[in-house]
Design an enzyme around this catalytic site. Structure first.
Site, PDB file in Angstrom:
ATOM      1  N   VAL A  83     -29.221 -14.289 -16.517  1.00 60.96           N
ATOM      2  CA  VAL A  83     -29.796 -14.414 -15.173  1.00 60.96           C
ATOM      3  C   VAL A  83     -29.671 -13.087 -14.439  1.00 60.96           C
ATOM      4  O   VAL A  83     -28.862 -12.229 -14.824  1.00 60.96           O
ATOM      5  CB  VAL A  83     -29.063 -15.489 -14.335  1.00 60.96           C
ATOM      6  CG1 VAL A  83     -29.551 -16.869 -14.651  1.00 60.96           C
ATOM      7  CG2 VAL A  83     -27.555 -15.386 -14.508  1.00 60.96           C
ATOM      8  N   CYS A 137      -7.509   3.534  -2.385  1.00 64.24           N
ATOM      9  CA  CYS A 137      -6.280   3.843  -3.132  1.00 64.24           C
ATOM     10  C   CYS A 137      -6.300   5.291  -3.623  1.00 64.24           C
ATOM     11  O   CYS A 137      -6.107   6.198  -2.825  1.00 64.24           O
ATOM     12  CB  CYS A 137      -6.095   2.833  -4.256  1.00 64.24           C
ATOM     13  SG  CYS A 137      -4.374   2.633  -4.691  1.00 64.24           S
ATOM     14  N   LEU A 138      -6.637   5.542  -4.877  1.00 65.00           N
ATOM     15  CA  LEU A 138      -6.732   6.930  -5.326  1.00 65.00           C
ATOM     16  C   LEU A 138      -7.744   7.696  -4.474  1.00 65.00           C
ATOM     17  O   LEU A 138      -7.569   8.878  -4.165  1.00 65.00           O
ATOM     18  CB  LEU A 138      -7.152   6.968  -6.805  1.00 65.00           C
ATOM     19  CG  LEU A 138      -7.383   8.353  -7.371  1.00 65.00           C
ATOM     20  CD1 LEU A 138      -6.068   9.093  -7.527  1.00 65.00           C
ATOM     21  CD2 LEU A 138      -8.094   8.288  -8.713  1.00 65.00           C
ATOM     22  N   HIS A 178      -6.457  -2.294  -1.788  1.00 70.08           N
ATOM     23  CA  HIS A 178      -7.704  -2.632  -2.490  1.00 70.08           C
ATOM     24  C   HIS A 178      -8.424  -3.783  -1.785  1.00 70.08           C
ATOM     25  O   HIS A 178      -8.260  -4.942  -2.164  1.00 70.08           O
ATOM     26  CB  HIS A 178      -7.395  -3.034  -3.933  1.00 70.08           C
ATOM     27  CG  HIS A 178      -6.959  -1.901  -4.781  1.00 70.08           C
ATOM     28  ND1 HIS A 178      -7.844  -1.128  -5.503  1.00 70.08           N
ATOM     29  CD2 HIS A 178      -5.734  -1.385  -5.004  1.00 70.08           C
ATOM     30  CE1 HIS A 178      -7.184  -0.185  -6.142  1.00 70.08           C
ATOM     31  NE2 HIS A 178      -5.894  -0.308  -5.861  1.00 70.08           N
ATOM     32  N   GLU A 214     -11.367  -4.698  -2.007  1.00 75.56           N
ATOM     33  CA  GLU A 214     -12.380  -5.366  -2.844  1.00 75.56           C
ATOM     34  C   GLU A 214     -11.900  -6.711  -3.379  1.00 75.56           C
ATOM     35  O   GLU A 214     -12.700  -7.600  -3.650  1.00 75.56           O
ATOM     36  CB  GLU A 214     -12.832  -4.446  -3.989  1.00 75.56           C
ATOM     37  CG  GLU A 214     -11.802  -4.126  -5.061  1.00 75.56           C
ATOM     38  CD  GLU A 214     -10.950  -2.882  -4.759  1.00 75.56           C
ATOM     39  OE1 GLU A 214     -10.773  -2.564  -3.565  1.00 75.56           O
ATOM     40  OE2 GLU A 214     -10.451  -2.265  -5.717  1.00 75.56           O
TER      41      GLU A 214
HETATM   42  N1  GLN Z   1      -2.679   6.663  -9.109  1.00 78.80           N
HETATM   43  C1  GLN Z   1      -2.467   6.346  -7.740  1.00 78.80           C
HETATM   44  C2  GLN Z   1      -1.095   5.736  -7.505  1.00 78.80           C
HETATM   45  O1  GLN Z   1      -0.472   5.252  -8.423  1.00 78.80           O
HETATM   46  C3  GLN Z   1      -3.536   5.424  -7.210  1.00 78.80           C
HETATM   47  C4  GLN Z   1      -3.504   4.051  -7.792  1.00 78.80           C
HETATM   48  C5  GLN Z   1      -4.773   3.261  -7.573  1.00 78.80           C
HETATM   49  O2  GLN Z   1      -5.787   3.819  -7.209  1.00 78.80           O
HETATM   50  N2  GLN Z   1      -4.733   1.969  -7.853  1.00 78.80           N
HETATM   51  O3  GLN Z   1      -0.620   5.724  -6.408  1.00 78.80           O
END
Ligand code: GLN
Length: 540
Positions: free
Chosen positions: A240, A381-382, A506, A508
């Protein structure tokens, strides 16, 4: 007492059992039942946290900080439940529990065996998870015939013993391949897989077939005959355009009614109006000529599943804004000139979470272009850590500023290890799960959340180095979200920019089709504005 639905898979993996399970969960929820969802993973890893996203896809993080299989993300999005660590049962977890009990002498001298000790442990988890729910859907990962799945399938078989036949049912998801050379759909693999399931002692009640082509009634009859199920219990799950359509495709084939009949459950309401509205709005934007181009600069682009929740969150926000978003992946190991040209041509840049040094300099360069050219930017995060490094180097003039993850000897460690993260095991040792974050008033973060305390899920070891807060704020990068208890920076933003935000968590994982995450909604809104501005400029 909860009823149980076991979902098994045959022929090949990656058939979409997770989506099938989640869609069944959605249908039953629309009938007003309280549904819990469980994923059994037969591998020996204790959790998915130590598995490569290249191989296994995204690691989904639960609120209570478990690193789990990405199917839990589908469950949360489709069934709108909050999963916990226990909703993902891995063989590694079960073996560890049994071995620990054995070491403590809890088996009183018995020989510890797969049956009954491992299977008893699995069943007791099932029962615990079912408490308080009308229906518990348990998806067993892998395919029937794998050595590793056997204890889970055996536990699933035993669940029917000493219970009414209407308390436990089995749904088998299988592949019906199409052979173009002879223009035929082949049922043999399904036959073999059902035989294999029967050898284990499980008789399927319903068969869900994955196939590139629709099944005609002859084929359905054939599969039904050797599976000993009525022909209407052969349910098709065709390819789909959007996975969110599957519940209604199942509904059209009366899968819900058959399940309720088998479980002897009666529903007196069915309401899928909100979900259907979402799907029709999604279809509308999918077929529209208008779209936005968002660049996602991450490392795991070869496997789309690596950013599953992120892709879904963007999709939810795009429906909320009524515009299609085309995601273009950017390889940040490309030349600076190429990165510059691509970022300049997009409507928004996202840098997702990730680990390791590869591609970092390219990400930092991409952020510089977005910052200087006022292109909406969202770092997760990163991605947040990279925007801090970029700002340190190019605005504060801190040459070679870096995260100690990438350069342990950097003169300006603007991102560094959280104190209690030194010298630890790799497994389940990061800062994981929900933490509160206080939002500062009169900031972009406040505009987005309109709340003073938010809870979001984390998975990281490194953090903003508080030593630099003053210099950053003075030059225009504000700290708009803070974990007050541990004094950790959670959100940074640039005030003098249309939309520039980095979050240490995060978001998301918390986005749902019917409840899109506000940061994604606002980011897409800003990207839309950016596109309109570009259009205006091109006219003048
Ligand atoms: N590597 C980075 C840390 O450990 C970011 C981790 C991530 O983006 N989930 O803090």
């Amino acid at each position: 007492m909860s009823k149980f639905i076991f979902i098994t898979g045959g022929v090949v993996s990656s058939l979409g059992k997770g989506i099938t399970s989640a869609s069944i969960g959605r249908l039953l929820k629309s009938h007003g039942f309280l549904v819990n969802m469980v994923k059994c993973d037969p591998y020996l890893n204790v959790d998915a946290g130590t598995m490569s996203p290249f191989q296994h896809g995204e690691v989904f993080v639960t609120e209570d900080g478990a690193e789990t299989d990405l199917d839990l993300g589908h469950y949360e999005r489709f069934v709108e439940i909050k999963t916990k660590a226990d909703n993902n049962i891995t063989a590694g977890k079960i073996y560890s529990i049994v071995i620990e009990k054995e070491r403590k002498g809890e088996y009183l001298g018995q020989t510890v065996q797969v049956i009954p000790h491992l299977t008893d442990e699995i069943k007791s988890k099932f029962l615990k998870l079912a408490k308080g729910y009308d229906i518990t859907i348990i998806e067993i990962g892998g395919t029937v015939g794998d050595i590793e799945s056997l204890p889970f399938l055996e536990a699933a078989r035993q669940m029917k013993l000493n219970r009414n036949s209407s308390d436990v049912i089995y749904i088998h998801v299988t592949l019906v391949p199409y052979l173009s050379s002879s223009d035929e759909l082949k049922t043999k693999p399904t036959q073999h897989s059902v035989t294999k399931l029967r050898e284990i002692g499980i008789d399927p009640d319903i068969i869900v077939t994955r196939s590139e082509k629709p099944l005609n009634s002859e084929i359905k009859k054939k599969i039904a005959l050797f599976s000993s199920v009525p022909p209407q219990a052969i349910i098709e799950a065709p390819n789909v355009s959007t996975i969110y359509e599957i519940p209604s495709l199942f509904k059209k084939q009366a899968l819900d009614e058959q399940i309720l009949m088998l479980l002897r459950l009666r529903s007196n309401k069915y309401d899928s109006s909100e979900w259907d509205k979402f799907v029709s709005r999604l279809n509308l934007i999918m077929n529209s000529k208008n779209s936005l181009k968002i660049i996602m600069a991450g490392k795991y682009t070869k496997l789309r599943d690596s950013y599953k929740s992120l892709n879904e969150a963007i999709l939810h926000a795009s429906v909320a804004n009524g515009i299609r978003v085309d995601i273009e992946y950017l390889d940040t190991e490309e030349s600076k000139a190429k990165i510059e040209q691509k970022v300049k041509s997009c409507d928004g840049l996202i840098i997702p979470g990730g680990f390791g040094e590869r591609g970092i300099e390219g990400k930092i360069h991409a952020i510089k272009i977005a910052r200087e050219n006022r292109i909406p930017f969202f770092g997760i995060c990163l991605g947040m850590q990279c925007c801090v490094i970029e700002f340190a180097r190019n605005v504060l003039g801190l040459k070679n500023a870096n995260s100690t993850e990438f350069d342990p000897k950097t003169p300006y460690p603007v991102i560094t290890l959280i104190k209690n993260q030194k010298n630890v095991y790799k497994g389940a040792s990061m800062r994981l799960g929900n933490y509160p974050c206080s939002i500062k008033k009169n900031t972009l973060a406040w505009k987005i959340y309109s709340k003073s305390i938010i809870y979001e899920r984390h998975r990281h070891r490194y953090e903003f180095n508080n030593r630099y807060i003053y210099s950053f704020e003075k030059r225009g990068m504000k700290i708009s979200g803070l974990n007050k208890k541990d004094n950790l920076v959670e959100i940074v933003e640039i005030t003098d920019h249309p939309f520039f935000i980095g979050v240490q968590f995060h978001p998301e994982f918390n986005s749902k089709p019917l409840n899109p995450h506000p940061i994604f909604v606002e980011f897409i809104k800003a990207a839309l504005k950016d596109k309109e501005l570009d259009y205006e400029k091109s006219k003048n």
